[in-house]
Scaffold this motif. Structure first.
Motif, short mmCIF file in Angstrom:
data_model
loop_
_atom_site.label_atom_id
_atom_site.label_comp_id
_atom_site.label_asym_id
_atom_site.label_seq_id
_atom_site.Cartn_x
_atom_site.Cartn_y
_atom_site.Cartn_z
N ARG A 56 0.83 -1.21 0.00
CA ARG A 56 0.00 0.00 0.00
C ARG A 56 0.87 1.26 0.00
O ARG A 56 0.60 2.23 -0.71
N GLY A 57 1.94 1.23 0.81
CA GLY A 57 2.84 2.39 0.88
C GLY A 57 3.44 2.71 -0.48
O GLY A 57 3.44 3.86 -0.91
N VAL A 58 3.91 1.64 -1.17
CA VAL A 58 4.58 1.85 -2.46
C VAL A 58 3.58 2.35 -3.50
O VAL A 58 3.84 3.31 -4.23
N THR A 59 2.41 1.68 -3.58
CA THR A 59 1.46 2.05 -4.64
C THR A 59 0.84 3.43 -4.40
O THR A 59 0.67 4.20 -5.34
N GLY A 88 7.34 -3.50 -6.76
CA GLY A 88 8.39 -2.49 -6.95
C GLY A 88 8.76 -2.33 -8.40
O GLY A 88 8.92 -1.21 -8.90
N GLU A 89 8.89 -3.49 -9.12
CA GLU A 89 9.24 -3.44 -10.54
C GLU A 89 8.15 -2.75 -11.34
O GLU A 89 8.44 -1.93 -12.25
N THR A 90 6.90 -3.06 -11.00
CA THR A 90 5.77 -2.42 -11.69
C THR A 90 5.83 -0.90 -11.50
O THR A 90 5.64 -0.14 -12.46
N VAL A 93 8.44 0.52 -13.69
CA VAL A 93 7.95 0.68 -15.07
C VAL A 93 7.10 1.95 -15.17
O VAL A 93 7.26 2.77 -16.08
N LEU A 94 6.21 2.08 -14.16
CA LEU A 94 5.36 3.27 -14.11
C LEU A 94 6.23 4.53 -14.07
O LEU A 94 5.96 5.52 -14.77
N ARG A 96 9.32 4.89 -15.15
CA ARG A 96 9.95 5.15 -16.45
C ARG A 96 8.98 5.80 -17.40
O ARG A 96 9.29 6.75 -18.10
N GLN A 97 7.74 5.24 -17.41
CA GLN A 97 6.72 5.80 -18.32
C GLN A 97 6.42 7.25 -17.95
O GLN A 97 6.34 8.11 -18.81
N ALA A 98 6.29 7.44 -16.63
CA ALA A 98 6.01 8.81 -16.17
C ALA A 98 7.16 9.72 -16.53
O ALA A 98 6.98 10.87 -16.94
N HIS A 99 8.38 9.17 -16.39
CA HIS A 99 9.58 9.94 -16.71
C HIS A 99 9.59 10.30 -18.20
O HIS A 99 9.86 11.44 -18.58
#
Lengths: 388, 178
Positions: A56-59, A88-90, A93-94, A96-99
């Motif tokens: 929950r903290g990470v998402t 964490g990997e997901t 990816v998010l 990178r996409q956001a970046h």
């Protein structure tokens, strides 16, 4: 059933309802099966709870754009740890996409800013150029005002010279008619003066032409003033448009159109002003050449005048001779006058004498009449018996 | 309670957590311990009965700057999860360094029902860095007499060290416990 078993059962019920924060509390001390089950259940719940809270903290951090938050897998065993790692990997990816999206947006923003900056820079340049133009025009205006006043003085000088030349012309004409040697020199001078006059008048007309150009340039300067004002407003609009990054396309289209329009107008006015300035330059050059001609002519006139002066000197000698003669005539006249006065005096005296004589004669006449009357009375007395 | 006198005595002996250890505790909104897992009991040396109902501050180590607790507490009150590098005192005066991850437990009405704390092993390099950093902050705080002044100057020192006390301090703690 023991109290501990009851608490274990309650905890399992709570977890079944979805409350993963539930624990067997207290467990108390002991190493029997009940205690080991209680500790084991709590350990399972701690891992599940920690895993859930990490996930929950990470998402939720990722949802806020805080991608730096990574799942802390330390202490979480097996599949739960791998599940967290994949979360964490997901998120990565998010991220990178956001970046990428951010980079793309950044590029767009930079392009937009670059465009804004460019247009702003161009507008600022146009504004500065217009300001410089206005400054230059004001300088030209000041110069022309000075030139106009100088020109006025020059015109009056030329007129003055013209008048003087006219006088000189008259004088030379007179000189020409009065002395043959002077006449020759004066005739040359007269020609020069005539040419100088023509040149001076030509310069005068050039000055008038300059005055006309000057007023046209002044009108152009007024027009450029207007353009400069518009340009400043345009630069302001561009600044405001730059603030509204979103509507860049439309706003700048309008601004760019206005800039183009202004640039065209400015170019046209610049062409006109440039033409005027060229013509003014030519006119002033011609004037200068002609005034040089006048100066040259005046130099020659000066020489001629010097010649005339020497001729006049010679003439003065002649005049001196004439003067001497005049003095002689005068003296003679004085003498004649003296004589005349003396004659007059004599005449007066003679008249007086004549008057006296007349008076005496009238006395004589009166006396003769009285004598006659007396003689008649005597004759009558004598001739009364015989002749009557 | 014997915690009052115990807090004065320190052994200087460090207890080191295992790679798979997680100290788990729960507190009520007032900070009293409502749950302590067996790892907690093993590392701290307290028995369950001693900890339940006791303020969590019983674990406070004197080398811990006041300002670190102050800045973490502010974020907890905003219902955010917080991380901190913390040194705790065991019952016998030993100490142990942990990466603390504290989350507020919210009730259905959104009110804070209590706090949930996971404490994990820290890397050695992180412990050394934190020990030196906290020693300096503590020195700065110790020059002030009033608690509020200690917190104020401590926060200034932390701000100087981390730039901001939000994300940069968080990142520092994450690096300390991967």
């Amino acid at each position: 059933m023991s109290d501990l078993l009851a608490r274990i059962a309650e905890t399992i019920d709570a977890v079944t309802r979805g409350d993963f924060e539930a624990r067997v509390v207290p467990i108390g001390e002991g190493d029997d099966v009940e205690h080991r089950i209680a500790h084991g259940l709590n350990r399972i719940l701690d891992v599940v709870d920690a895993t859930l809270k990490e996930a929950r903290g990470v998402t939720s951090a990722a949802a806020r754009g805080e991608y730096a938050r990574r799942p802390i897998c330390r202490g979480i065993p097996g599949d739960a740890s791998r599940m967290l790692a994949s979360v964490g990997e997901t998120v990565q990816v998010l991220e990178r996409q956001a970046h990428d999206l951010g980079a793309q947006r950044q590029r767009q923003l930079e392009a937009s800013h670059a465009f804004h900056d460019q247009v702003g820079h161009l507008l600022a340049q146009v504004g500065q150029s217009a300001a410089r133009l206005v400054g230059a025009m004001e300088a030209v205006q000041a110069d022309l005002t000075g030139a106009a006043s100088t020109m006025g003085e020059l015109s009056s000088d030329v007129r003055h010279v013209d008048e003087n030349l006219a006088s000189v012309a008259t004088a030379t004409t007179q000189l020409h008619s009065t002395a043959s040697e002077i006449g020759e020199r004066a005739a040359g001078a007269e020609g020069l003066v005539r040419r100088s006059r023509q040149q001076g008048q030509s310069a005068l007309s050039q000055m008038h032409a300059l005055e006309g150009r000057f007023s046209e340039v002044t009108r152009s300067v007024g027009f450029i003033d207007g353009i400069a004002r518009e340009t400043r407003m345009l630069a302001l609009n561009a600044t405001i448009e730059a603030v509204h990054a979103g509507s860049a396309g439309r706003g700048f289209g309008v601004v760019a159109g206005e800039v183009k329009d202004l640039a065209r107008q400015t170019t046209a006015v610049m062409g006109t002003v440039s033409g005027h300035l060229d013509q003014m330059g030519q006119a002033t050059q011609q004037s200068a050449v002609q005034m040089d001609g006048v100066v040259g002519a005046l130099d020659i006139i000066s020489e001629a005048t010097a010649g005339v002066a020497s001729a006049v000197h010679a003439q003065l000698e002649a005049v001196g001779d004439l003067d001497r003669r005049t003095v002689a005539v005068r003296e003679a006249s004085e003498r004649m006058a003296g004589r005349t006065r003396a004659l007059h005096v004599a005449l007066v005296r003679s008249k007086h004498a004549m008057d006296d004589l007349a008076h005496v004669a009238r006395g004589l006449s009166d006396e003769a009449q009285v004598l006659d009357a007396s003689s008649q009375r005597f004759a009558r007395v004598l001739a009364l018996p015989g002749e009557t | 309670m014997d915690t009052g006198t115990a807090s004065l005595s320190l052994t200087g002996v460090e207890r080191v957590l295992g790679e798979g250890d997680i100290i788990v505790s729960k507190t009520c909104p007032k900070g009293r311990i409502t749950y302590a897992n067996d790892t907690f009991l093993n590392v701290s040396g307290y028995r369950e009965a001693e900890l339940l109902g006791t303020p969590h501050a019983v674990l406070r180590h004197p080398e811990m700057p006041r300002s670190v607790f102050a800045m973490r507490w502010q974020r907890l009150e905003q219902r955010q999860e917080v991380y901190a590098v913390v040194v705790n005192r065991a019952k016998n005066g030993d100490h142990y360094w942990v990466h603390a991850h504290v989350t507020p437990s919210l009730g259905a009405d959104g009110a804070i029902r209590g706090h949930h704390s996971f404490r994990r092993k820290l890397d050695r390099s992180a412990i050394d860095e934190a020990a030196e950093l906290y020693r300096r902050v503590r020195q700065i705080e110790a020059r002030q007499r009033a608690k509020a002044d200690q917190v104020r100057v401590g926060l200034e020192a932390l701000r100087a060290a981390f730039g901001d006390l939000g994300s940069s301090y968080d990142r520092w703690t994450w690096k300390a416990a991967p």
